[in-house]
Design a protein around this motif. Structure first.
Motif, PDB file in Angstrom:
ATOM      1  N   LEU A 191     -40.799  24.616  -7.596  1.00 37.03           N
ATOM      2  CA  LEU A 191     -39.858  24.065  -8.571  1.00 37.03           C
ATOM      3  C   LEU A 191     -38.418  24.188  -8.059  1.00 37.03           C
ATOM      4  CD1 LEU A 191     -39.249  22.837 -11.313  1.00 37.03           C
ATOM      5  CD2 LEU A 191     -39.402  25.130 -12.310  1.00 37.03           C
ATOM      6  N   SER A 192     -38.142  25.233  -7.341  1.00 43.19           N
ATOM      7  CA  SER A 192     -36.792  25.438  -6.795  1.00 43.19           C
ATOM      8  C   SER A 192     -36.434  24.341  -5.796  1.00 43.19           C
ATOM      9  CB  SER A 192     -36.695  26.811  -6.117  1.00 43.19           C
ATOM     10  OG  SER A 192     -36.918  27.848  -7.048  1.00 43.19           O
ATOM     11  N   LEU A 193     -37.411  23.909  -5.003  1.00 39.10           N
ATOM     12  CA  LEU A 193     -37.152  22.830  -4.056  1.00 39.10           C
ATOM     13  C   LEU A 193     -36.769  21.544  -4.774  1.00 39.10           C
ATOM     14  CD1 LEU A 193     -39.998  23.333  -1.400  1.00 39.10           C
ATOM     15  CD2 LEU A 193     -37.541  23.731  -1.107  1.00 39.10           C
ATOM     16  N   VAL A 194     -37.454  21.267  -5.880  1.00 45.50           N
ATOM     17  CA  VAL A 194     -37.146  20.061  -6.651  1.00 45.50           C
ATOM     18  C   VAL A 194     -35.742  20.146  -7.230  1.00 45.50           C
ATOM     19  CG1 VAL A 194     -37.796  18.686  -8.662  1.00 45.50           C
ATOM     20  CG2 VAL A 194     -39.568  19.666  -7.190  1.00 45.50           C
ATOM     21  N   VAL A 195     -35.422  21.301  -7.805  1.00 45.25           N
ATOM     22  CA  VAL A 195     -34.119  21.480  -8.429  1.00 45.25           C
ATOM     23  C   VAL A 195     -32.989  21.387  -7.394  1.00 45.25           C
ATOM     24  CG1 VAL A 195     -32.639  23.143  -9.623  1.00 45.25           C
ATOM     25  CG2 VAL A 195     -34.999  22.801 -10.367  1.00 45.25           C
ATOM     26  N   CYS A 196     -33.240  21.966  -6.217  1.00 42.69           N
ATOM     27  CA  CYS A 196     -32.186  22.004  -5.190  1.00 42.69           C
ATOM     28  C   CYS A 196     -31.850  20.627  -4.643  1.00 42.69           C
ATOM     29  CB  CYS A 196     -32.609  22.929  -4.055  1.00 42.69           C
ATOM     30  SG  CYS A 196     -32.503  24.681  -4.511  1.00 42.69           S
ATOM     31  N   ILE A 291     -37.751  22.444 -17.020  1.00 45.06           N
ATOM     32  CA  ILE A 291     -38.484  22.719 -18.261  1.00 45.06           C
ATOM     33  C   ILE A 291     -39.832  21.991 -18.270  1.00 45.06           C
ATOM     34  CG2 ILE A 291     -38.463  22.367 -20.764  1.00 45.06           C
ATOM     35  CD1 ILE A 291     -35.442  22.836 -20.693  1.00 45.06           C
ATOM     36  N   PHE A 292     -39.824  20.730 -17.842  1.00 44.92           N
ATOM     37  CA  PHE A 292     -41.078  19.963 -17.827  1.00 44.92           C
ATOM     38  C   PHE A 292     -42.092  20.580 -16.875  1.00 44.92           C
ATOM     39  CE2 PHE A 292     -43.672  16.585 -15.938  1.00 44.92           C
ATOM     40  CZ  PHE A 292     -44.297  16.097 -17.073  1.00 44.92           C
ATOM     41  N   TYR A 293     -41.646  20.863 -15.657  1.00 45.06           N
ATOM     42  CA  TYR A 293     -42.589  21.415 -14.669  1.00 45.06           C
ATOM     43  C   TYR A 293     -43.009  22.814 -15.056  1.00 45.06           C
ATOM     44  CZ  TYR A 293     -44.482  22.781 -10.125  1.00 45.06           C
ATOM     45  OH  TYR A 293     -45.312  23.228  -9.121  1.00 45.06           O
ATOM     46  N   GLY A 294     -42.042  23.622 -15.521  1.00 45.36           N
ATOM     47  CA  GLY A 294     -42.370  24.992 -15.920  1.00 45.36           C
ATOM     48  C   GLY A 294     -43.318  25.019 -17.102  1.00 45.36           C
ATOM     49  N   GLY A 295     -43.136  24.094 -18.048  1.00 43.68           N
ATOM     50  CA  GLY A 295     -44.050  24.013 -19.193  1.00 43.68           C
ATOM     51  C   GLY A 295     -45.462  23.707 -18.765  1.00 43.68           C
ATOM     52  N   LEU A 296     -45.640  22.791 -17.813  1.00 45.29           N
ATOM     53  CA  LEU A 296     -46.966  22.480 -17.293  1.00 45.29           C
ATOM     54  C   LEU A 296     -47.596  23.692 -16.638  1.00 45.29           C
ATOM     55  CD1 LEU A 296     -46.480  18.908 -15.738  1.00 45.29           C
ATOM     56  CD2 LEU A 296     -47.646  19.509 -17.877  1.00 45.29           C
ATOM     57  N   GLN A 297     -46.778  24.427 -15.855  1.00 44.74           N
ATOM     58  CA  GLN A 297     -47.292  25.614 -15.172  1.00 44.74           C
ATOM     59  C   GLN A 297     -47.710  26.695 -16.184  1.00 44.74           C
ATOM     60  OE1 GLN A 297     -47.937  24.453 -12.098  1.00 44.74           O
ATOM     61  NE2 GLN A 297     -46.990  26.231 -11.089  1.00 44.74           N
ATOM     62  N   ALA A 298     -46.882  26.866 -17.226  1.00 39.01           N
ATOM     63  CA  ALA A 298     -47.201  27.879 -18.246  1.00 39.01           C
ATOM     64  C   ALA A 298     -48.470  27.495 -19.018  1.00 39.01           C
ATOM     65  CB  ALA A 298     -46.022  28.047 -19.199  1.00 39.01           C
ATOM     66  N   ALA A 299     -48.597  26.186 -19.312  1.00 41.24           N
ATOM     67  CA  ALA A 299     -49.788  25.732 -20.054  1.00 41.24           C
ATOM     68  C   ALA A 299     -51.059  25.964 -19.264  1.00 41.24           C
ATOM     69  CB  ALA A 299     -49.638  24.253 -20.395  1.00 41.24           C
TER      70      ALA A 299
END
Length: 652
Positions: A191-196, A291-299
């Protein structure tokens, strides 16, 4: 410097006829990396150790910020979800310790950077002042004082911001980004790579806005200089503005300059303001994606709530330094624009300076000789054409002639305010270009019609040039200049502050203090530049009496404005169109019937009706003791003291 064997004189190196010039150098638009490199070399290197300490504290602040983000994971997972009592005590203590460390480090970092920034301003201003005090007069006369003052104040302030706020702020924010990015990659590297990917986009937008800011800042700073120049003119000339009823016209002129400045400053404000929205939008994209990617990972159970909260916290904390970097770039561009203007002034090397083999001047009486001297100003105007004249040691020589004849140029060549284009200026056989400037000017005293006084005490003005003079020496010089009586009558005597350019004193009083200053200097050579031209008859009589004392035993060159300063001169040089056309004493020049006699006759005949009217008027009392019945300017000589007995010599 000996003359060439063929008898011809050579143009000295660094004269106005050379390829070098004293004119203001055009402002060079240097690349950003060149300006930054010079800032680092000239302004930051002397404080490198202090800045290193500041950077260390910046790193501590950045690490503490990242530590707060990292603590979000145990705070949620261990304290709230797992309800681990050990972490219940550890996490709050860690938060408090980080807050204390961050606050202490921030204080030290801010204090160090503020002090360095102010020191940079002070050193830059002192450096500029020293540079300008040694600059060529020809160059200084081409730059308005208001523009120089603007550089001293406004440009120096922007340079401080570029160093203390922009450059160092960028270091702090960049370190914060690194530490926060480390936390993000620790929690979720994909996710950090995407954000960066957002960061380069912010950099591109910031760079484009920075270029617009720098261009607008350069224009607004030019207009600031114009405004400063206009205000300087209006305040100095307020009396004339009111006398001619030009208040509205000058206000309209000021309004136009203010509007032009506002126009360019508005462009800077718009470019600076656009940095935040651009960063806001790109940051919003990054947060939304996280938030979108993290939500998928948490789910899917691949990320705990604490890890996600830690990641989001790090991302949101990174958002602030990212936005600051975009804003600081605009401040940096303004500072670089100011630095460019300051460097343009500092890079102008004086032409009038000590030669590599210059030796101290050794006065031996003060005999002056100009040998076939020609002079051309930087703009190409020819002022002197093969002038040859001699001033014997201890004698008094006057220069007279029409306006523009070259009298002031001759006077300015003696102390090397200018250098001859060709020919030689010698004092006691020593070429003035072959001796050090300090020793040459130490042997010369100048009294001019400008009557320059400084806004300090009478005592300090008299002692100017000899700061270590004793009280007895200062008072003796004042007494010799017929100034002691009026000085002791001032409110604070010798401790009276005279005001800007001696505004609290009369013209005659200012001139007598200037004469006392020259007497205290006790130099073998005296230059008088129309020293009584702006005085009334009574003041002139007192000043002339003081000047006669001052001239005793000194080699004196005077530009004569009133005939009372010409009649008893040992030699009078009559100049016209840059040449010496006649020479001799007053009687000999009248008898010759040349230019001097013609000017004298014209002025004398113009005065005759006034003298006859004064003689027929019973109400007209006798002239003041020692004063001429009339005074008329000869633009280089005057008819004060003209006597009917001289009439036969006028028929020439």
């Amino acid at each position: 410097m000996p003359a060439p064997a063929n008898g011809q004189t050579q143009a000295p190196s660094g004269t106005p006829d050379d390829s070098r010039t004293t004119a203001p150098a055009p402002e060079q638009h240097l690349p950003t990396h060149v300006l930054v490199k010079r800032l680092l070399r000239d302004h930051i290197r002397p404080y490198l150790w202090r800045l290193s300490v500041a950077v260390l504290f910046m790193a501590i602040v950045a690490a503490a910020t990242a530590g707060n983000a990292w603590l979000m994971e145990p705070a949620l997972d261990k304290v709230f979800i797992q309800q681990d009592l050990q972490y219940l005590y550890l996490v709050p203590v860690a938060v408090i310790l980080l807050a204390v460390v961050k606050g202490f480090a921030s204080y030290l970092q801010n204090t160090i950077m503020a002090e360095v920034g102010q020191r940079i301003i002070a050193e830059t201003q002192v450096r500029m002042h020293a540079h300008l005090m040694r600059a060529d007069l020809a160059w200084l006369h081409q730059i308005h004082t208001g523009k120089l003052i603007s550089s001293f104040l406004y440009d120096a302030m922007l340079l401080r911001d570029a160093v203390s706020r922009a450059l160092t702020g960028m270091v702090k924010d960049f370190l914060s980004l690194i530490f926060l990015a480390a936390v993000m990659f620790y929690q979720e590297w994909e996710l950090s790579l995407v954000v960066c990917l957002v960061f380069p986009m912010v950099g591109l937008a910031s760079g484009k806005l920075g270029r617009k800011t720098r261009k607008g800042a350069a224009k607004s700073q030019e207009e600031t200089g114009r405004l400063s120049a206009l205000l300087n003119e209006n305040f100095d000339g307020a009396r004339m503005v009111q006398a001619y009823g030009m208040e509205e016209a000058e206000t309209a002129r000021a309004r136009q300059v203010v509007e032009d400045r506002l126009h360019h400053m508005t462009k800077v404000i718009r470019a600076r303001s656009a940095a935040s929205p651009a960063t806001e939008a790109l940051g919003g994209i990054a947060v939304g994606a996280a938030i979108f990617y993290g939500g998928l990972q948490a789910a899917e159970g691949d990320m705990t709530l604490g890890a996600f909260a830690s990641f989001i916290t790090a991302l949101l904390l990174a958002y602030q330094p990212l936005k600051s970097l975009a804003n600081l770039n605009t401040a940096l561009q303004e500072g670089l624009s100011a630095a460019q203007r300051l460097f343009a002034v500092l890079d102008v090397e004086p032409v009038i300076r000590d030669a590599a083999n210059a030796v101290p001047f050794a006065p031996r009486g003060g005999a002056i000789r100009l040998a076939d001297v020609a002079f051309r100003y930087p703009d190409g105007t020819r002022a002197l054409r093969g002038v040859t004249l001699e001033v014997p040691a201890g004698r008094r020589v006057a220069l007279v002639g029409p306006s523009g004849a070259g009298k002031s140029t001759v006077l300015n060549l003696i102390p090397r305010f200018y250098d001859a284009s060709t020919g030689q200026v010698l004092i006691d056989g020593q070429d003035v270009r072959g001796v050090t400037l300090a020793s040459l000017r130490a042997g010369i005293a100048l009294v001019s019609q400008e009557m320059t006084l400084f806004d300090t005490t009478v005592r300090a003005n008299i002692a100017y040039g000899r700061p270590g003079a004793s009280e007895a020496e200062i008072r003796a010089a004042a007494e010799a200049a017929a100034a002691d009586d009026f000085i002791t009558g001032l409110s604070d005597g010798y401790d009276t502050v005279v005001g800007e350019n001696g505004v609290k004193l009369s013209g005659g009083q200012r001139q007598r203090i200037a004469i006392a200053r020259a007497m205290l200097r006790d130099a073998p050579i005296l230059l008088l530049d129309e020293a009584t031209s702006a005085l009334d008859t009574e003041s002139e009589r007192k000043v002339q009496h003081a000047l006669k004392r001052l001239m005793q035993g000194r080699t004196t060159v005077t530009i004569a404005h009133r005939l009372s300063t010409v009649l008893d001169a040992d030699i009078i040089y009559v100049m016209d169109q840059g040449r010496v056309v006649e020479q001799g004493d007053h009687a000999a020049l009248l008898a010759r019937g040349g230019l001097y006699a013609r000017l004298y006759r014209t002025q004398f005949l113009e005065e005759a009706p006034d003298r006859e009217m004064a003689a027929d008027d019973p109400a007209a009392g006798p002239a003041p003791d020692g004063a001429a019945p009339n005074s008329a300017s000869l633009d280089g000589a005057s008819l004060d003291g003209a006597l009917p007995a001289a009439r036969p010599g006028l028929a020439g």
